[in-house]
Write a protein that holds these residues in place. Structure first.
Motif, PDB file in Angstrom:
ATOM      1  N   LYS A  94      21.341  46.647  60.608  1.00  0.00           N
ATOM      2  CA  LYS A  94      22.727  46.681  60.138  1.00  0.00           C
ATOM      3  C   LYS A  94      23.608  46.617  61.368  1.00  0.00           C
ATOM      4  CE  LYS A  94      22.030  49.876  56.304  1.00  0.00           C
ATOM      5  NZ  LYS A  94      22.432  51.179  55.769  1.00  0.00           N
ATOM      6  N   GLY A  95      24.450  45.610  61.444  1.00  0.00           N
ATOM      7  CA  GLY A  95      25.237  45.495  62.661  1.00  0.00           C
ATOM      8  C   GLY A  95      26.527  44.747  62.448  1.00  0.00           C
ATOM      9  N   ILE A 121      12.741  50.189  62.438  1.00  0.00           N
ATOM     10  CA  ILE A 121      11.372  49.680  62.308  1.00  0.00           C
ATOM     11  C   ILE A 121      10.453  50.890  62.285  1.00  0.00           C
ATOM     12  CG2 ILE A 121       9.566  48.255  63.380  1.00  0.00           C
ATOM     13  CD1 ILE A 121      11.759  46.760  64.902  1.00  0.00           C
ATOM     14  N   HIS A 122       9.483  50.897  61.375  1.00  0.00           N
ATOM     15  CA  HIS A 122       8.466  51.945  61.374  1.00  0.00           C
ATOM     16  C   HIS A 122       9.123  53.326  61.315  1.00  0.00           C
ATOM     17  CE1 HIS A 122       4.852  54.067  63.269  1.00  0.00           C
ATOM     18  NE2 HIS A 122       4.344  53.441  62.218  1.00  0.00           N
ATOM     19  N   ASP A 123      10.192  53.410  60.520  1.00  0.00           N
ATOM     20  CA  ASP A 123      10.894  54.668  60.286  1.00  0.00           C
ATOM     21  C   ASP A 123      11.614  55.236  61.517  1.00  0.00           C
ATOM     22  OD1 ASP A 123      11.673  56.310  58.208  1.00  0.00           O
ATOM     23  OD2 ASP A 123      10.244  57.888  58.755  1.00  0.00           O
ATOM     24  N   VAL A 124      11.818  54.380  62.522  1.00  0.00           N
ATOM     25  CA  VAL A 124      12.570  54.812  63.702  1.00  0.00           C
ATOM     26  C   VAL A 124      13.811  53.919  63.806  1.00  0.00           C
ATOM     27  CG1 VAL A 124      12.566  55.048  66.212  1.00  0.00           C
ATOM     28  CG2 VAL A 124      10.471  55.524  64.906  1.00  0.00           C
ATOM     29  N   THR A 125      14.966  54.544  63.949  1.00  0.00           N
ATOM     30  CA  THR A 125      16.212  53.769  64.049  1.00  0.00           C
ATOM     31  C   THR A 125      16.743  53.840  65.468  1.00  0.00           C
ATOM     32  OG1 THR A 125      16.681  54.226  61.747  1.00  0.00           O
ATOM     33  CG2 THR A 125      18.521  53.488  63.093  1.00  0.00           C
ATOM     34  N   LYS A 126      17.056  52.659  66.010  1.00  0.00           N
ATOM     35  CA  LYS A 126      17.548  52.588  67.391  1.00  0.00           C
ATOM     36  C   LYS A 126      18.825  51.750  67.409  1.00  0.00           C
ATOM     37  CE  LYS A 126      14.380  54.057  70.598  1.00  0.00           C
ATOM     38  NZ  LYS A 126      14.088  55.285  69.957  1.00  0.00           N
ATOM     39  N   LYS A 127      19.729  52.108  68.350  1.00  0.00           N
ATOM     40  CA  LYS A 127      20.897  51.260  68.596  1.00  0.00           C
ATOM     41  C   LYS A 127      20.448  50.058  69.409  1.00  0.00           C
ATOM     42  CE  LYS A 127      24.841  53.783  67.577  1.00  0.00           C
ATOM     43  NZ  LYS A 127      24.573  53.625  66.133  1.00  0.00           N
ATOM     44  N   ILE A 128      21.019  48.917  69.081  1.00  0.00           N
ATOM     45  CA  ILE A 128      20.630  47.715  69.800  1.00  0.00           C
ATOM     46  C   ILE A 128      21.844  46.808  69.924  1.00  0.00           C
ATOM     47  CG2 ILE A 128      19.850  46.533  67.699  1.00  0.00           C
ATOM     48  CD1 ILE A 128      17.612  45.267  69.319  1.00  0.00           C
ATOM     49  N   ALA A 129      21.928  46.091  71.043  1.00  0.00           N
ATOM     50  CA  ALA A 129      22.977  45.086  71.218  1.00  0.00           C
ATOM     51  C   ALA A 129      22.294  43.820  71.710  1.00  0.00           C
ATOM     52  CB  ALA A 129      24.007  45.559  72.229  1.00  0.00           C
ATOM     53  N   GLU A 152       6.514  50.815  71.646  1.00  0.00           N
ATOM     54  CA  GLU A 152       6.501  52.248  71.943  1.00  0.00           C
ATOM     55  C   GLU A 152       7.794  52.936  71.479  1.00  0.00           C
ATOM     56  OE1 GLU A 152       5.718  52.803  76.070  1.00  0.00           O
ATOM     57  OE2 GLU A 152       5.333  54.942  75.792  1.00  0.00           O
ATOM     58  N   ASP A 153       8.929  52.235  71.599  1.00  0.00           N
ATOM     59  CA  ASP A 153      10.214  52.814  71.194  1.00  0.00           C
ATOM     60  C   ASP A 153      10.263  53.119  69.705  1.00  0.00           C
ATOM     61  OD1 ASP A 153      11.075  52.590  73.744  1.00  0.00           O
ATOM     62  OD2 ASP A 153      12.278  50.770  73.422  1.00  0.00           O
ATOM     63  N   PHE A 154       9.406  52.451  68.951  1.00  0.00           N
ATOM     64  CA  PHE A 154       9.426  52.642  67.504  1.00  0.00           C
ATOM     65  C   PHE A 154       8.205  53.430  67.030  1.00  0.00           C
ATOM     66  CE2 PHE A 154      12.139  49.108  68.497  1.00  0.00           C
ATOM     67  CZ  PHE A 154      13.269  49.396  67.753  1.00  0.00           C
ATOM     68  N   ASN A 155       7.680  54.221  67.954  1.00  0.00           N
ATOM     69  CA  ASN A 155       6.582  55.113  67.630  1.00  0.00           C
ATOM     70  C   ASN A 155       5.347  54.355  67.133  1.00  0.00           C
ATOM     71  OD1 ASN A 155       5.406  57.604  67.508  1.00  0.00           O
ATOM     72  ND2 ASN A 155       6.185  58.090  65.452  1.00  0.00           N
TER      73      ASN A 155
END
Lengths: 181, 302
Positions: A94-95, A121-129, A152-155
């Motif tokens: 969502k962006g 992704i994989h139940d992990v939410t990260k900010k991204i640009a 790794e960032d998404f577990n």
């Protein structure tokens, strides 16, 4: 009479909002992992996405099980061991286009944009640009981007035995062609 | 007028508040329901000795090497069975996503075997709901040991035996899968008149995943018409317990079983060991999958 004008205004407003939306159900996302041992590639042709040109907001929805690999066994392991796609069936973005003014949706041309938002992704939410392009074409929009993410960032844990085969970061390519709603 | 203004304001608010959720709804509404097939009911095409409903996808070749050692109760002199080794190797190939074939050779009775396995139904949810996966397995085996009595007229057909199984499995959740396998074995030649040519058995097996890559498996066959009171050689129901360990393209299966043979005709019909007597064979299966032909990208989307 006034009420009638009000209603027609409302209708017009609703209409103009919906006309500024572009959608697709068969966008393309692929990812690529390169190591000296092995190149791994998967492609998904069933990406759903929608852009609202009035405010630059966009939502992408990706079914993990729709990623297809050249090797069936890799696909099985991707779903079973890494993405756990029965538990977490979708990836969602969502962006929003940050510099919406730089895009003239009335004029056919390619515009460089930066999109910021949340990727899940994989139940992990990260900010991204990410940097990408939006191309205004007759009767539609095209959007392209390439970015790098780290499992790794998404577990997503990669066990020692295959660490030589799976890269620490994978390159994601997005190619979308939207039609007006 | 006030009322109209209010309605106008509310509409404006709704639009601005829920823009992204709104977009999300738009996607969800337009998404048609799809059939989702259950994958990886078992890690391998075998539960332990017996076949699972899994098959090789098209273009994939599975090279399998299996060993069963001697009996654990043979003692330290035989290093608890490890001094003896019984081997079976096979090449198994997926012709299509629903049909696989395999050929193998086992040292037990110097047997060559061949099989086909058809995937008739696949467990699925979504648009099409199917509670179980069903596969059909059929094999033929030729034993090639020298004739015990070369003086009499021996026929090649006496060496043949046939096995058929209906495999019905359900992946109950991510960790737990079960299978029922009604089985039939026909031996063309049996040692005495009292030994049945046809054997019927019901198999049951399952797996519990301990981690993402290791599962505990067990498998049992109940013989329906083997009566040890008159058969020339008493046989027992095979029970096998072990682990699947998956590492990328390999699956290792460690196994404890009372059967020595690794093909249906042997472990269903000729298991002479008993768990209660310590007649347990340690063994392993190694499966290595090679991709011979890459799948066309859109094959799954059809």
């Amino acid at each position: 009479m006034k009420r009638l004008i009000g209603l027609s205004l409302l209708t017009m407003l609703t209409f103009s909002v919906s006309a500024q939306r572009y959608m697709t159900k068969n966008g393309f996302i692929s990812f690529f992992s390169h190591t000296p041992m092995e190149d791994i590639k998967a492609e998904n042709n069933q990406v759903a996405g929608v852009i609202d040109t009035s405010n630059g907001e966009m939502v992408f929805q990706v079914l993990i099980k729709s990623f297809h690999f050249e090797r069936a066994l890799m696909e099985e392991h991707f779903n079973e061991n890494y993405m756990e796609s029965d538990k977490y069936p979708k990836a969602i973005f969502k962006g929003k286009i940050t510099d919406l003014k730089s895009v003239d949706f009335e004029k056919n041309a390619e515009y460089e944009v930066v999109v910021e938002g949340d990727i899940s992704i994989h139940d992990v939410t990260k900010k991204i640009a990410v940097k990408g392009t939006i191309e205004v074409v007759t009767g539609g929009l095209k959007a392209n981007t390439k970015f790098i993410i780290a499992p790794e960032d998404f577990n997503i844990k990669i066990p020692a035995v295959v660490r030589e085969n799976i890269a620490k970061t994978v390159e994601v390519t997005v190619v979308m062609k939207f039609d007006p709603v | 007028m006030n009322r109209v203004l209010l309605a106008f304001l509310i509409t404006l608010m709704t639009i601005s508040l829920s823009a992204q959720d709104d977009l999300m709804d738009l996607l969800n509404d337009s998404k048609k329901e799809e059939t989702i097939f259950t994958a990886a009911t078992f890690k391998s095409t075998r539960i332990m000795n017996g076949h699972s409903i899994e098959r090789m996808p098209s273009g994939q070749l599975d090279f399998r090497i299996s060993h069963r050692f001697g009996r654990l109760n043979s003692g330290a002199y035989e290093l608890f069975g490890l001094d003896q080794s019984n081997i079976h190797f096979s090449l198994e190939y997926g012709i299509t996503d629903w049909l696989m074939v395999g050929v193998g050779r086992g040292s037990y009775e110097k047997t060559y075997d061949g099989f086909i396995k058809l995937s008739a139904m696949r467990q699925s949810s979504g648009l099409k709901n199917m509670p179980v996966s069903v596969s059909f397995f059929s094999s033929m085996a030729v034993e090639t040991v020298k004739w015990s009595d070369p003086e009499r007229t021996n026929y090649f057909s006496s060496r043949l035996s046939y096995s058929s199984q209906l495999l019905i499995a359900r992946k109950i959740n991510q960790a737990f899968s079960i299978q029922v396998s009604p089985s039939y074995v026909h031996r063309n030649l049996v040692p005495t008149e009292l030994d049945p040519n046809d054997l019927w058995a019901i198999g049951a097996g399952g797996r519990i995943k301990l981690t993402k890559r290791i599962s505990l498996n067990a498998e049992y066959f109940y013989l329906l018409n083997a009566n040890n009171e008159y058969m020339s050689q008493p046989v027992f129901n095979p029970l096998s317990v072990g682990f699947d360990i998956e590492t990328g393209g390999h699956v290792f299966q460690l196994i404890f079983t009372n059967s020595l043979s690794m093909i249906e005709k042997g472990f269903i019909g000729e298991t002479t060991g008993q768990w209660t007597h310590g007649d347990i064979h340690f063994g392993f299966n190694i499966s290595r999958v090679f991709t011979l032909t890459n799948r066309s990208r859109h094959s799954e989307a059809k």
